[in-house]
Design a protein around this motif. Structure first.
Motif, mmCIF file in Angstrom:
data_model
loop_
_atom_site.group_PDB
_atom_site.id
_atom_site.type_symbol
_atom_site.label_atom_id
_atom_site.label_comp_id
_atom_site.label_asym_id
_atom_site.label_seq_id
_atom_site.Cartn_x
_atom_site.Cartn_y
_atom_site.Cartn_z
ATOM 1 N N SER A 53 0.816 -1.215 0.000
ATOM 2 C CA SER A 53 0.000 0.000 0.000
ATOM 3 C C SER A 53 0.852 1.269 0.000
ATOM 4 N N PHE A 54 2.137 1.131 0.365
ATOM 5 C CA PHE A 54 3.046 2.274 0.369
ATOM 6 C C PHE A 54 3.869 2.378 -0.910
ATOM 7 N N HIS A 55 3.618 1.480 -1.854
ATOM 8 C CA HIS A 55 4.359 1.541 -3.113
ATOM 9 C C HIS A 55 3.706 2.563 -4.033
ATOM 10 N N GLN A 56 3.695 3.791 -3.553
ATOM 11 C CA GLN A 56 3.116 4.927 -4.257
ATOM 12 C C GLN A 56 4.186 6.007 -4.384
ATOM 13 N N PRO A 57 4.021 6.946 -5.327
ATOM 14 C CA PRO A 57 5.067 7.953 -5.563
ATOM 15 C C PRO A 57 5.559 8.666 -4.309
ATOM 16 N N MET A 58 4.653 9.145 -3.438
ATOM 17 C CA MET A 58 5.065 9.904 -2.272
ATOM 18 C C MET A 58 5.991 9.091 -1.368
ATOM 19 N N TYR A 59 5.629 7.826 -1.137
ATOM 20 C CA TYR A 59 6.409 6.993 -0.224
ATOM 21 C C TYR A 59 7.687 6.477 -0.876
ATOM 22 N N LEU A 60 7.661 6.252 -2.189
ATOM 23 C CA LEU A 60 8.871 5.821 -2.882
ATOM 24 C C LEU A 60 9.922 6.923 -2.868
ATOM 25 N N ILE A 61 9.483 8.180 -2.987
ATOM 26 C CA ILE A 61 10.421 9.301 -2.878
ATOM 27 C C ILE A 61 10.862 9.479 -1.423
ATOM 28 N N LEU A 62 9.906 9.361 -0.495
ATOM 29 C CA LEU A 62 10.223 9.464 0.939
ATOM 30 C C LEU A 62 11.265 8.432 1.353
ATOM 31 N N LEU A 63 11.245 7.270 0.737
ATOM 32 C CA LEU A 63 12.164 6.186 1.073
ATOM 33 C C LEU A 63 13.631 6.618 0.978
ATOM 34 N N LEU A 114 13.831 16.122 -0.284
ATOM 35 C CA LEU A 114 12.736 16.958 0.217
ATOM 36 C C LEU A 114 12.161 17.844 -0.885
ATOM 37 N N THR A 115 13.007 18.265 -1.815
ATOM 38 C CA THR A 115 12.531 19.047 -2.960
ATOM 39 C C THR A 115 11.631 18.193 -3.856
ATOM 40 N N ALA A 116 12.065 16.956 -4.106
ATOM 41 C CA ALA A 116 11.253 16.038 -4.918
ATOM 42 C C ALA A 116 9.925 15.726 -4.234
ATOM 43 N N MET A 117 9.927 15.607 -2.915
ATOM 44 C CA MET A 117 8.688 15.348 -2.177
ATOM 45 C C MET A 117 7.734 16.538 -2.272
ATOM 46 N N ALA A 118 8.279 17.751 -2.253
ATOM 47 C CA ALA A 118 7.440 18.943 -2.388
ATOM 48 C C ALA A 118 6.785 18.976 -3.769
ATOM 49 N N TYR A 119 7.535 18.597 -4.791
ATOM 50 C CA TYR A 119 6.991 18.531 -6.153
ATOM 51 C C TYR A 119 5.854 17.512 -6.238
ATOM 52 N N ASP A 120 6.062 16.358 -5.607
ATOM 53 C CA ASP A 120 5.020 15.319 -5.607
ATOM 54 C C ASP A 120 3.744 15.814 -4.932
ATOM 55 N N ARG A 121 3.876 16.499 -3.799
ATOM 56 C CA ARG A 121 2.691 17.006 -3.087
ATOM 57 C C ARG A 121 2.001 18.112 -3.893
ATOM 58 N N TYR A 122 2.783 18.890 -4.613
ATOM 59 C CA TYR A 122 2.204 19.939 -5.458
ATOM 60 C C TYR A 122 1.310 19.327 -6.542
ATOM 61 N N ILE A 123 1.816 18.289 -7.197
ATOM 62 C CA ILE A 123 1.022 17.617 -8.238
ATOM 63 C C ILE A 123 -0.214 16.981 -7.625
ATOM 64 N N ILE A 143 12.846 10.589 -11.401
ATOM 65 C CA ILE A 143 13.108 11.617 -10.393
ATOM 66 C C ILE A 143 14.137 11.115 -9.383
ATOM 67 N N ILE A 144 13.940 9.900 -8.898
ATOM 68 C CA ILE A 144 14.855 9.336 -7.898
ATOM 69 C C ILE A 144 16.247 9.137 -8.481
ATOM 70 N N ALA A 145 16.316 8.596 -9.699
ATOM 71 C CA ALA A 145 17.618 8.396 -10.345
ATOM 72 C C ALA A 145 18.316 9.733 -10.580
ATOM 73 N N SER A 146 17.554 10.736 -10.986
ATOM 74 C CA SER A 146 18.133 12.055 -11.268
ATOM 75 C C SER A 146 18.734 12.685 -10.022
ATOM 76 N N LEU A 147 18.018 12.593 -8.895
ATOM 77 C CA LEU A 147 18.540 13.222 -7.679
ATOM 78 C C LEU A 147 19.817 12.540 -7.198
ATOM 79 N N TRP A 148 19.905 11.205 -7.362
ATOM 80 C CA TRP A 148 21.113 10.493 -6.945
ATOM 81 C C TRP A 148 22.271 10.740 -7.906
ATOM 82 N N ILE A 149 21.984 10.763 -9.221
ATOM 83 C CA ILE A 149 23.039 11.015 -10.206
ATOM 84 C C ILE A 149 23.598 12.426 -10.046
ATOM 85 N N CYS A 150 22.713 13.405 -9.890
ATOM 86 C CA CYS A 150 23.161 14.797 -9.676
ATOM 87 C C CYS A 150 23.995 14.910 -8.411
ATOM 88 N N ASN A 151 23.535 14.276 -7.345
ATOM 89 C CA ASN A 151 24.243 14.308 -6.072
ATOM 90 C C ASN A 151 25.651 13.720 -6.208
#
Length: 311
Positions: A53-63, A114-123, A143-151
């Protein structure tokens, strides 16, 4: 001696200087703190990964948040506990570089997540009818791959530049290793390193704060427009949780950065602020999300009821 290059791989630690009678209590405190961080963050990871039930965008980014918290706290506490246990006053330069790298990965990764999570909540709140169309599994993974690659890319360049410079000092006084601490050991011109470090901080902060300010402003406007009090309350509660976590990290991070730039600040205060950044967010983040997110709180309550306190 500071006029000659230092090619030794061993650094001298002069940062805690605790009396011998306080070493064991300090070791117990550090170990207990690390165990609490490990337990809370691993528990949050397991709750999200083991419940479909947590395999949703918000929780996958929160992970990604407890993952980065574990990276930062482990980089700090494992070395700290080792020093307190052995009372060793030396450290390998390579170990210091590795610790600094992972601490910077933690700091940048937390901001990006946290920036990606804010984007998800905005949508989710401002474009609810388009949410499932926009936040597909492929888009979330991108989104997740991008944040890790950029980092990783930004930090790899930062430490590549650092490792090109010769050292002529070997004494460490900061409670942990980071880029400014390692630059203080260098006996060459560090203008390029300082400029790039400030560029990374500036660009990440402008992008993160800009996105978060815009998304939360739009969310607030949408909430006040909504006539459904239940929807409004849930949206505000979710956003308030994200905002508390973000402000905690931002305030501590900003004070840490300023402490390095302001020479009049006491080294002890600078060290305390830096250590707080590595202790409080990793400890409080899973607790805040566990208590303030209804779905996670309900799952934790159900787990405790069935597994820990079965009737």
């Amino acid at each position: 001696m500071e006029n000659f290059y230092n090619t030794s791989s061993v650094l001298v630690l002069n940062r805690f200087n605790l009396p011998s009678e306080t070493l064991f209590p300090a070791f117990l405190f550090a170990t207990l703190s690390y165990m609490i961080i490990l337990f809370c963050n691993l528990f949050l990871i397991l709750i999200i990964t083991l419940n479909k039930s947590f395999h949703q965008p918000m929780y996958l980014i929160l992970l990604n948040l407890p993952v980065t918290d574990l990276i930062g706290s482990s980089a700090f506490f494992i070395q700290l506990i080792k020093e307190l246990l052995t009372n060793n006053k030396t450290m390998q330069y390579s170990t210091c570089v590795a610790q600094a790298f992972f601490i910077h990965i933690y700091a940048a990764g937390s901001v990006f997540t946290l920036t990606a999570m804010a984007y998800d909540r905005y949508i989710a709140i401002c474009c609810p009818l388009k949410y499932n169309t926009i936040m597909t599994n492929a888009h979330v993974m991108m989104i997740i791959a991008s944040l890790w690659i950029c980092n990783l890319f930004l930090m790899a360049i930062l430490f590549f530049l650092l490792l090109q410079l010769p050292r002529c000092r070997s004494e460490l006084t900061n409670p942990y290793c980071d880029n400014p601490t390692l630059l203080s050991l260098v006996c060459a011109n560090t203008t390029t390193n300082n400029f790039y470090g400030l560029f990374v901080v500036a660009i990440s902060q402008v992008i993160a704060n800009g996105i978060i300010f815009y998304t939360y402003l739009q969310i607030l406007i949408e909430c006040f427009r909504s006539k459904r009090s239940e929807t409004k309350s849930k949206a505000l509660q979710t956003c308030a949780t994200h905002l508390v976590v973000f402000l905690l990290l931002e305030c501590l991070g900003l004070f840490t950065i300023l402490a390095y730039r302001l020479r009049d600040i006491s080294p002890h205060l600078r060290g305390f602020i830096g250590v707080s950044t590595l202790i409080f967010p990793p400890t409080l983040n899973p607790i805040i999300y566990g208590l303030k997110t209804n779905e996670i709180r309900d799952k934790i309550g159900l787990f405790c009821k069935n597994k820990i306190f079965p009737s």
